[in-house]
Design a protein around this motif. Sequence first.
Motif, PDB file in Angstrom:
ATOM      1  N   ASP A 145       0.920  -1.320   0.168  1.00 52.06           N
ATOM      2  CA  ASP A 145      -0.113   0.101   0.111  1.00 52.06           C
ATOM      3  C   ASP A 145       0.692   1.403  -0.040  1.00 52.06           C
ATOM      4  O   ASP A 145       1.778   1.230   0.681  1.00 52.06           O
ATOM      5  N   LEU A 166       8.684  -3.270   7.271  1.00 47.98           N
ATOM      6  CA  LEU A 166       7.489  -3.082   6.378  1.00 47.98           C
ATOM      7  C   LEU A 166       7.207  -4.103   5.344  1.00 47.98           C
ATOM      8  O   LEU A 166       6.392  -4.815   5.155  1.00 47.98           O
ATOM      9  N   PRO A 169       6.809  -8.097   6.479  1.00 45.60           N
ATOM     10  CA  PRO A 169       5.681  -8.369   6.980  1.00 45.60           C
ATOM     11  C   PRO A 169       4.543  -8.086   6.090  1.00 45.60           C
ATOM     12  O   PRO A 169       3.583  -8.959   6.216  1.00 45.60           O
ATOM     13  N   ALA A 170       4.408  -7.160   5.215  1.00 46.17           N
ATOM     14  CA  ALA A 170       3.399  -6.780   4.449  1.00 46.17           C
ATOM     15  C   ALA A 170       3.417  -7.908   3.479  1.00 46.17           C
ATOM     16  O   ALA A 170       2.106  -8.361   2.850  1.00 46.17           O
ATOM     17  N   ALA A 245      -1.367 -14.277  12.122  1.00 48.90           N
ATOM     18  CA  ALA A 245      -2.509 -14.189  13.105  1.00 48.90           C
ATOM     19  C   ALA A 245      -3.196 -12.765  12.800  1.00 48.90           C
ATOM     20  O   ALA A 245      -4.080 -12.583  12.864  1.00 48.90           O
ATOM     21  N   TRP A 246      -2.273 -11.734  12.733  1.00 52.78           N
ATOM     22  CA  TRP A 246      -2.688 -10.459  12.686  1.00 52.78           C
ATOM     23  C   TRP A 246      -3.704 -10.362  11.235  1.00 52.78           C
ATOM     24  O   TRP A 246      -4.309  -9.443  11.111  1.00 52.78           O
ATOM     25  N   GLY A 249      -6.970 -12.019  11.639  1.00 54.10           N
ATOM     26  CA  GLY A 249      -7.702 -10.961  12.335  1.00 54.10           C
ATOM     27  C   GLY A 249      -8.128  -9.878  11.578  1.00 54.10           C
ATOM     28  O   GLY A 249      -9.537  -9.417  11.502  1.00 54.10           O
ATOM     29  N   LEU A 250      -7.425  -9.175  10.573  1.00 51.55           N
ATOM     30  CA  LEU A 250      -7.524  -8.012   9.975  1.00 51.55           C
ATOM     31  C   LEU A 250      -8.569  -8.428   8.568  1.00 51.55           C
ATOM     32  O   LEU A 250      -9.608  -7.558   8.599  1.00 51.55           O
ATOM     33  N   LYS A 253     -12.294  -8.757  10.084  1.00 52.40           N
ATOM     34  CA  LYS A 253     -12.715  -7.468  10.625  1.00 52.40           C
ATOM     35  C   LYS A 253     -13.148  -6.961   9.324  1.00 52.40           C
ATOM     36  O   LYS A 253     -14.230  -6.259   9.224  1.00 52.40           O
TER      37      LYS A 253
END
Lengths: 256, 279
Positions: A145, A166, A169-170, A245-246, A249-250, A253
């Motif tokens: 992004d 950044l 992980p992205a 996990a993030w 979750g994202l 959501k």
Amino acid sequence: MTLLKKTGYFLGIPLLLLAAWTVYTSTATNFFIPEPAKLMDRFFKIWFSERFVSDVLPSLSRLLAGLGLSIVIGIAVGAVIGYVRWIRWLFEPLFEFIRAIPSTILIPVLLLLIGINDSMKITLIVFSCVWPILLNTVAGVTSIDEVLQNTAKVIGLTKFDRMRYLVLPAASPQIMAGIRQSLAVALILMVVSEMFASTDGIGHWTINFQNRVAIAEMWSGILLLGIIGVTLSVVFQWFQKRILAWYEGLKEKEND
Amino acid sequence: MTRAQKPVRLKVDQVQKIYQTGAGTEFEAVRSLTFDLHDGEFACLVGPSGSGKTTLLKCIAGLMRTTSGEVVLDGQSVNGPAKGMAVVFQEYGRSLFPWMTVEANVDLPLKTSGVPKMERAERVRDALESVGLDKAGAKYPWQLSGGMQQRVAIARAVASQPSVLLMDEPFAAVDAQTRADLEDLVRRIWRKHNMTILFVTHDIDESVYLAERVLVLSSSPTVIQNDIEIDLPQERDQLVTRSAARFAELRAEVYERVQFAKTNIHAVVEPARFTEAHA
């Protein structure tokens, strides 16, 4: 869902097939299909004896070495290529070509270049497994992004920090998808390399048993490979659940 | 001490931005922008849509090269993202790292710029407390509401103790109630930490409510059309301030100037009294 129900769904079809198989082999005598009991007997006798050390472990270590190298090379090279535009433009056509070559056809070449040894088999595994990981990493790194990138810039992250905090992980959801694809490929290439050019390993003995018409023994090799494949996938999913996990979750959501 | 006596934090000097739009054509987004931001000032940049607000902010933040002119932060020319400048973007959902907890997000600029560990913990705690999120440190950004996410972004900026804080329409994407809360929050933080803030917005009411000074931009190619002092009391309140007579006057003045900017392209020099220009 209760645990009982879950277990029922999980084991239902396998148990049904096992029952059908037992009934079939007890009524008909098909030489090429052993009884379940006999197969299990051979399975443990063959693979959990001295062959565990002389064949199963070498197979597994080649598989894991190939996978490990593919992951390291795929992520490292993929990150650089995804990050630096001119390198990407330079290499992408070449990659598309190399990737299109069926890796198994490289066995004769690698035999000549490297010989019949572990390096040759690991090279073959890496040669096929690195692509899904590498190309997924490139895709992940190039689709970060813009606001996140600007944020990293104004925060003042150095190139190295940007990679660490950044870019990787992205891109991790796509990298994990690539690794998942490469698991199945690695197992196939491990077996194929052992069938063609080896004196040990699960693939070597499975084809050897077939040549010697040791039918139950041959089937036991297939069973072992299936178990290895499932274990690999379960272990991978355990890791993925922790690393992403993030992301889960994202997504949850966002779908709310 | 009056404004002009305080040291200049940010100097925007004749900044021009021309885009190459392909096939040899050019688009002049920003013509010549000049203003100074003094220590402790809270200024709002308002302008009609298409007045190059975002372009200008990117130039100041060092995310975009200027065609000519110079941005100077604390005496240092800005060529690329500068230490001492923090930015809060409009897109709160995309400016926090979703793989890090709230605390880790606020801590990241400190960690990567080598602030000692003890001090970092202190500053992160303090910043989260300032935005009322001291209990949400262990959560992930996506577990929070939009307004709370933007507060995390503000906390991250506060924790890095910037010389100048740039805010690019930070509340444009939140609901009205949250927006009012966030406005008061920014005012509070500005006073508590004695910050220097440049706040870009298209909302005239917001600019008058927040700032000590409103800079009205012209239409593109952009220049500063007006520089309006907001002489409202320091202590501001959503109800009391917004219903004050002086607020209405200032609001009307800024509104008229923005209307003027919309209809008068290339209005580099404006008549002394705006009302006379229409007469």
